[in-house]
Design a protein around this motif. Structure first.
Motif, PDB file in Angstrom:
ATOM      1  N   SER A  83      21.144  31.867 129.904  1.00 12.32           N
ATOM      2  CA  SER A  83      20.500  30.661 129.202  1.00 12.32           C
ATOM      3  C   SER A  83      19.293  30.333 130.224  1.00 12.32           C
ATOM      4  CB  SER A  83      21.339  29.606 129.236  1.00 12.32           C
ATOM      5  OG  SER A  83      22.393  29.668 128.414  1.00 12.32           O
ATOM      6  N   GLY A  84      18.234  30.044 129.730  1.00  9.21           N
ATOM      7  CA  GLY A  84      17.212  29.525 130.407  1.00  9.21           C
ATOM      8  C   GLY A  84      17.235  28.161 131.086  1.00  9.21           C
ATOM      9  N   ASN A  85      16.178  27.153 130.756  1.00  7.48           N
ATOM     10  CA  ASN A  85      16.216  26.017 131.439  1.00  7.48           C
ATOM     11  C   ASN A  85      17.122  24.993 130.663  1.00  7.48           C
ATOM     12  OD1 ASN A  85      14.742  26.522 133.750  1.00  7.48           O
ATOM     13  ND2 ASN A  85      12.772  26.706 132.375  1.00  7.48           N
ATOM     14  N   PHE A  86      17.762  25.284 129.759  1.00  3.75           N
ATOM     15  CA  PHE A  86      18.472  24.452 128.821  1.00  3.75           C
ATOM     16  C   PHE A  86      19.783  25.056 128.470  1.00  3.75           C
ATOM     17  CE2 PHE A  86      14.351  22.093 128.656  1.00  3.75           C
ATOM     18  CZ  PHE A  86      14.876  20.794 128.719  1.00  3.75           C
ATOM     19  N   CYS A  87      20.825  24.714 128.520  1.00  2.00           N
ATOM     20  CA  CYS A  87      22.222  25.262 128.098  1.00  2.00           C
ATOM     21  C   CYS A  87      22.775  24.868 126.863  1.00  2.00           C
ATOM     22  CB  CYS A  87      23.184  25.099 129.430  1.00  2.00           C
ATOM     23  SG  CYS A  87      22.226  25.894 131.033  1.00  2.00           S
ATOM     24  N   GLN A  88      23.895  25.440 126.682  1.00  2.00           N
ATOM     25  CA  GLN A  88      24.651  25.442 125.584  1.00  2.00           C
ATOM     26  C   GLN A  88      25.318  24.020 125.119  1.00  2.00           C
ATOM     27  OE1 GLN A  88      28.364  26.426 123.999  1.00  2.00           O
ATOM     28  NE2 GLN A  88      27.397  26.304 122.016  1.00  2.00           N
ATOM     29  N   ARG A  89      25.540  23.438 126.215  1.00  2.00           N
ATOM     30  CA  ARG A  89      26.068  22.051 126.015  1.00  2.00           C
ATOM     31  C   ARG A  89      25.058  20.998 125.834  1.00  2.00           C
ATOM     32  NH1 ARG A  89      30.951  20.691 129.223  1.00  2.00           N
ATOM     33  NH2 ARG A  89      30.273  18.684 129.695  1.00  2.00           N
ATOM     34  N   GLY A  90      23.729  21.475 125.398  1.00  2.00           N
ATOM     35  CA  GLY A  90      22.837  20.395 125.150  1.00  2.00           C
ATOM     36  C   GLY A  90      22.245  19.939 126.127  1.00  2.00           C
ATOM     37  N   ILE A 107      15.891  28.727 121.844  1.00  2.00           N
ATOM     38  CA  ILE A 107      16.487  28.629 120.523  1.00  2.00           C
ATOM     39  C   ILE A 107      17.795  29.209 120.094  1.00  2.00           C
ATOM     40  CG2 ILE A 107      13.935  28.444 119.811  1.00  2.00           C
ATOM     41  CD1 ILE A 107      15.972  30.751 117.838  1.00  2.00           C
ATOM     42  N   TYR A 108      18.228  30.030 120.934  1.00  2.00           N
ATOM     43  CA  TYR A 108      19.714  30.377 120.941  1.00  2.00           C
ATOM     44  C   TYR A 108      20.731  29.731 121.858  1.00  2.00           C
ATOM     45  CZ  TYR A 108      17.561  34.164 117.975  1.00  2.00           C
ATOM     46  OH  TYR A 108      17.133  35.022 117.101  1.00  2.00           O
ATOM     47  N   ALA A 109      19.856  29.432 123.092  1.00  2.00           N
ATOM     48  CA  ALA A 109      20.680  28.793 124.090  1.00  2.00           C
ATOM     49  C   ALA A 109      21.144  27.513 123.695  1.00  2.00           C
ATOM     50  CB  ALA A 109      19.960  28.823 125.236  1.00  2.00           C
ATOM     51  N   VAL A 110      20.602  26.835 122.825  1.00  2.00           N
ATOM     52  CA  VAL A 110      20.783  25.442 122.619  1.00  2.00           C
ATOM     53  C   VAL A 110      21.529  25.303 121.083  1.00  2.00           C
ATOM     54  CG1 VAL A 110      19.261  24.370 124.160  1.00  2.00           C
ATOM     55  CG2 VAL A 110      18.487  24.724 121.855  1.00  2.00           C
ATOM     56  N   GLN A 111      21.961  26.456 120.660  1.00  2.00           N
ATOM     57  CA  GLN A 111      22.737  26.423 119.679  1.00  2.00           C
ATOM     58  C   GLN A 111      24.215  26.196 119.664  1.00  2.00           C
ATOM     59  OE1 GLN A 111      21.718  28.610 116.100  1.00  2.00           O
ATOM     60  NE2 GLN A 111      19.818  29.451 116.742  1.00  2.00           N
ATOM     61  N   ASP A 112      24.697  26.149 118.635  1.00  7.52           N
ATOM     62  CA  ASP A 112      26.175  26.350 118.488  1.00  7.52           C
ATOM     63  C   ASP A 112      27.155  27.546 118.954  1.00  7.52           C
ATOM     64  OD1 ASP A 112      26.371  27.632 116.396  1.00  7.52           O
ATOM     65  OD2 ASP A 112      26.968  26.225 115.100  1.00  7.52           O
ATOM     66  N   GLY A 123      27.990  29.911 117.326  1.00 11.22           N
ATOM     67  CA  GLY A 123      27.569  31.172 116.568  1.00 11.22           C
ATOM     68  C   GLY A 123      26.181  31.531 116.950  1.00 11.22           C
ATOM     69  N   GLY A 124      25.294  30.526 116.964  1.00  7.75           N
ATOM     70  CA  GLY A 124      23.860  30.992 117.253  1.00  7.75           C
ATOM     71  C   GLY A 124      23.627  31.514 118.540  1.00  7.75           C
ATOM     72  N   PHE A 125      24.543  30.777 119.687  1.00  7.84           N
ATOM     73  CA  PHE A 125      24.361  31.399 120.938  1.00  7.84           C
ATOM     74  C   PHE A 125      24.747  32.622 121.024  1.00  7.84           C
ATOM     75  CE2 PHE A 125      26.431  31.924 125.103  1.00  7.84           C
ATOM     76  CZ  PHE A 125      25.513  31.340 126.145  1.00  7.84           C
ATOM     77  N   ALA A 126      25.810  33.087 120.328  1.00  7.37           N
ATOM     78  CA  ALA A 126      26.351  34.491 120.409  1.00  7.37           C
ATOM     79  C   ALA A 126      25.616  35.239 119.652  1.00  7.37           C
ATOM     80  CB  ALA A 126      27.679  34.505 119.609  1.00  7.37           C
ATOM     81  N   LEU A 127      24.967  34.977 118.445  1.00  7.44           N
ATOM     82  CA  LEU A 127      23.809  35.892 117.933  1.00  7.44           C
ATOM     83  C   LEU A 127      22.737  36.334 118.833  1.00  7.44           C
ATOM     84  CD1 LEU A 127      23.387  34.462 114.406  1.00  7.44           C
ATOM     85  CD2 LEU A 127      24.100  36.663 114.782  1.00  7.44           C
ATOM     86  N   ARG A 175      22.722  18.876 122.026  1.00  3.83           N
ATOM     87  CA  ARG A 175      21.872  19.967 121.239  1.00  3.83           C
ATOM     88  C   ARG A 175      20.872  19.485 120.188  1.00  3.83           C
ATOM     89  NH1 ARG A 175      26.910  23.138 121.814  1.00  3.83           N
ATOM     90  NH2 ARG A 175      27.335  22.776 119.549  1.00  3.83           N
ATOM     91  N   ALA A 176      21.402  18.687 119.455  1.00  4.32           N
ATOM     92  CA  ALA A 176      20.540  18.137 118.239  1.00  4.32           C
ATOM     93  C   ALA A 176      19.566  17.309 118.634  1.00  4.32           C
ATOM     94  CB  ALA A 176      21.284  17.139 117.066  1.00  4.32           C
ATOM     95  N   ILE A 177      19.615  16.767 119.884  1.00  2.00           N
ATOM     96  CA  ILE A 177      18.573  15.925 120.656  1.00  2.00           C
ATOM     97  C   ILE A 177      17.505  17.109 121.013  1.00  2.00           C
ATOM     98  CG2 ILE A 177      18.022  14.749 122.912  1.00  2.00           C
ATOM     99  CD1 ILE A 177      20.543  13.227 122.494  1.00  2.00           C
ATOM    100  N   LEU A 178      18.214  18.330 121.800  1.00  2.00           N
ATOM    101  CA  LEU A 178      17.075  19.065 121.941  1.00  2.00           C
ATOM    102  C   LEU A 178      16.235  19.972 120.664  1.00  2.00           C
ATOM    103  CD1 LEU A 178      18.982  20.981 124.762  1.00  2.00           C
ATOM    104  CD2 LEU A 178      16.991  18.962 124.991  1.00  2.00           C
ATOM    105  N   HIS A 179      16.921  19.992 119.562  1.00  2.00           N
ATOM    106  CA  HIS A 179      16.533  20.671 118.490  1.00  2.00           C
ATOM    107  C   HIS A 179      15.269  19.662 118.071  1.00  2.00           C
ATOM    108  CE1 HIS A 179      20.616  22.322 117.420  1.00  2.00           C
ATOM    109  NE2 HIS A 179      20.238  22.960 118.676  1.00  2.00           N
ATOM    110  N   VAL A 180      15.347  18.398 118.111  1.00  2.00           N
ATOM    111  CA  VAL A 180      14.332  17.434 117.924  1.00  2.00           C
ATOM    112  C   VAL A 180      13.112  17.491 118.693  1.00  2.00           C
ATOM    113  CG1 VAL A 180      13.732  15.123 117.155  1.00  2.00           C
ATOM    114  CG2 VAL A 180      15.979  15.835 116.718  1.00  2.00           C
ATOM    115  N   LEU A 181      13.515  17.588 120.096  1.00  2.00           N
ATOM    116  CA  LEU A 181      12.600  17.528 120.963  1.00  2.00           C
ATOM    117  C   LEU A 181      11.571  18.991 121.046  1.00  2.00           C
ATOM    118  CD1 LEU A 181      11.464  16.157 123.552  1.00  2.00           C
ATOM    119  CD2 LEU A 181      13.095  17.480 124.961  1.00  2.00           C
TER     120      LEU A 181
END
Lengths: 423, 423
Positions: free
Chosen positions: A39-46, A74-79, A81-85, A306-312
């Motif tokens: 993961s880069g600068n943002f992680c899967q826990r949002g 955009i994958y690192a901050v998904q649930d 499923g997306g993180f694994a994809l 994570r949703a907060i980051l999706h908007v940001l």
């Protein structure tokens, strides 16, 4: 063909549990090379990582990883499923990874494979069971879990641990990419992922971050290998950390600028999450309280963060769905060692997507890709528009990330245009 | 017809200089009623007000103003020209204001009128002089000033004071609206507008704000009438102030989300300001330093601070230009006293734009306006789309403003849906 071990990591921060996992994975696979997607600068826990991606890549290289690729934001901050994809997509698309090892509470790879197959080729029996659980009011992940256990006739506790859940997603992603990579599991040791209690050497990353937040960095030293501590210490000394989620509080002002319909366009905004964001941002100016106001049975804390980051990051539904369909569009190198340099040469010959080493050249890389297709008949599998969208989100994420640094004088943008770490 | 005195104020915060101006204006005009148009939560220097608009309206009412209207945000944060178009527009469109009094350093109304006429009906002689000054590298306001002095053959110092400059804009706006309102000037006393030195009873609003910022609120008491101090003290006690410009630092993260072209669409972004914003937001995470990086001879500090708000509030060029052409689209009541209630009845019969007393009904007010046109043949002069745009910017400005409150628990949105102040 050499054996190449692939690992999916966050190292936020790297601790003894990670070191154990790394060493055990190497012992199990006995690879010629080790590559990690991180993961880069943002992680899967949002949350933003406690120190930036280059510092964390450096630590990984110091402990035996040969090449570190960035998991596109955009994958690192998904649930899961997306993180694994995204992460399996990176490893698969290198064209050289032969084995993946991940931690597992059950330690039962056959069970995880059965579940993954069941979820991929959803049987009518499973569908019925799933809908039944959803109707009972369970959240998506829970309904899926209970339905699976119904169908497999297993104790539900067998599938309640985060590593196993993630492991299933990795296997599903391997199926999805039709990958020849062999998955392995090793038992996880040390503290549970979500355990925030500081337990000395066997503390979780959450517990270490919590200790740091409480001003106990020197105490947390005990849970980190020497190099981890040194690199992190250097980052803190330079004012580039620690970076905390609470520093993102300004998103509330941003949310107040948005209409409800604006939220609806963003990935993961469904089941009424848009209205809850819209209203809660008006009710409070405190980020923690905002999350509490949004919280509902069907929305976990991680999902909300994570949703907060999706908007940001303006991760619109269309582009995320396309990303989940096509997978990552580039291999972004964060760092490598001498062996890693050889491995990168191999990857360059075998990968289905281009390598980005020098971020400032990302547009030229794309031009090269397009040239390759026509002139050398090399079959790159890249969607140009998606490539730019994904990479520009990484750039944006970094520019927001540096704004969160404690020391104002270090808050410059453009971190990505630094060279990858070499050791 | 009764005599109605109109004043343009910010009261940020109300001090003895303001009290003197108010009393002298009343002595000069001897009005039956006093109406003030006041900046809302953001002021013409491009800063949030030290306390919110309702608190400031209350203070105005306590000192003899009968009705306080809000200057719509999109005018309040423009340069002198736009500020005057909005504020004089409100006073003119009430249909009842007979006299305006403003402070002036020169105290020479005839001179100010001559300048205003010259600027309105730009003579070829003036045009030539103006272009000559621009070519010499002067900023717009300076070039205009030197050109005027050339043409009028006056000492340039005669036109270098902020009140006179603003006064000319007021007169220009009166000409523009073809208004019958009579303008008067009174000499300004006390400290200069830009004087930040605390001078006891005769301190400027800037000096008072600076003292408060330095933690000297009790000292600053000396410069404020008793009621001002009491109301402000109450606001501070409740955690709703003091609100400082520095609290807006998060705009830098917002700017990092924008492309250069996004800035270009915003009002006041020309002469390369877009590029300077784009680049400076990447160079620093410190708001004060950001302003220093953007600063150039042709961009004053106030202009830069206002431009920051233009982006934050998404004030696009098209809507601002339309607003400056058509003027304010509503009369937003912030507060009134018993006499003010009578005056509001008169205004309701005479105004060319509708009154908004209860903000939550702003859409119904518009429907009423549209109904009026068809059923009662009352000639409202309202552009529906612009009415909504202007008012929704006031709502947004308030929702951003409350996010800046020092006490997190008070940072709720929707301040505008409170009832106007009545005393």
């Amino acid at each position: 063909m050499p054996k190449v071990l692939g690992l999916v990591v966050e190292y936020n921060p790297f601790h003894y549990g990670h070191l154990h996992h790394l060493n055990e994975s190497i012992r199990l696979v006995n690879p010629d090379y080790v590559v990690a997607v991180m993961s880069g600068n943002f992680c899967q826990r949002g949350e933003p990582a406690i120190v930036n991606k280059f510092a964390r890549a450096k630590i990984a290289l110091m402990h035996g990883v040969d090449v570190v690729f960035e998991l596109p934001t955009i994958y690192a901050v998904q649930d899961a499923g997306g993180f694994a994809l995204g992460s399996v997509g990176i490893l698969h698309k290198t064209g050289v990874v032969t084995d993946i090892v991940f931690g597992s509470e059950s330690g039962d790879i056959d069970f995880l494979k059965r579940v993954a197959h069941l979820l991929t080729y959803q049987t009518p029996e499973f569908e019925v069971a799933f809908k039944k659980q959803l109707k009972l009011g369970y959240s998506y992940p829970n309904a899926r879990k209970y339905a699976l256990m119904d169908v497999l006739d297993k104790d539900v506790n067998k599938l309640s641990k985060s590593n196993d859940i993630l492991g299933i997603e990795y296997i599903k992603a391997l199926i999805r990419y039709n990958s020849n990579i062999t998955p392995h599991v090793i038992n996880r040791i040390g503290a549970d992922y979500n355990d925030e209690t500081f337990r000395g050497k066997f503390s979780s990353a959450s517990a270490i971050r919590k200790a740091i937040k409480e001003g106990l960095f020197e105490t947390s030293k005990e849970a980190m290998p020497k190099f981890t501590y040194e690199v992190i210490h250097e980052e803190f000394q330079a004012g580039r950390g620690p970076v905390f989620w609470e520093n993102l509080e300004f998103v509330i002002a941003l949310f107040r600028k948005l209409k409800r319909e604006d939220f609806e366009k963003i990935y993961s905004f469904n089941e009424g999450l848009d209205l809850r964001f819209y209203e809660s941002a008006r009710e409070t100016g405190d980020l923690q309280q905002f999350v509490e106001l949004v919280k509902a049975k069907r929305f976990t804390y991680s999902r909300i963060r994570r949703a907060i980051l999706h908007v940001l990051f303006e991760m619109d539904k269309e582009h995320v769905e396309k990303s989940n369909e096509l997978g990552p569009q580039y291999l972004r190198v964060l760092g490598f060692n001498e062996k890693g340099r050889e491995l990168l040469k191999m990857i360059k010959k075998n990968s289905s997507i281009p390598i980005i080493s020098t971020a400032s050249l990302y547009k030229q890389v794309l031009e090269g890709v397009e040239k390759d297709i026509t002139e050398e008949k090399r079959l790159w599998d890249v969607d140009s528009e998606l490539y730019l969208w994904q990479f520009e989100k990484d750039l944006l994420a970094s520019d927001i990330y540096t704004f969160l640094y404690p020391n104002k004088s270090t808050r410059t943008a453009g971190m990505d245009f630094e060279q990858p770490v070499r050791i």
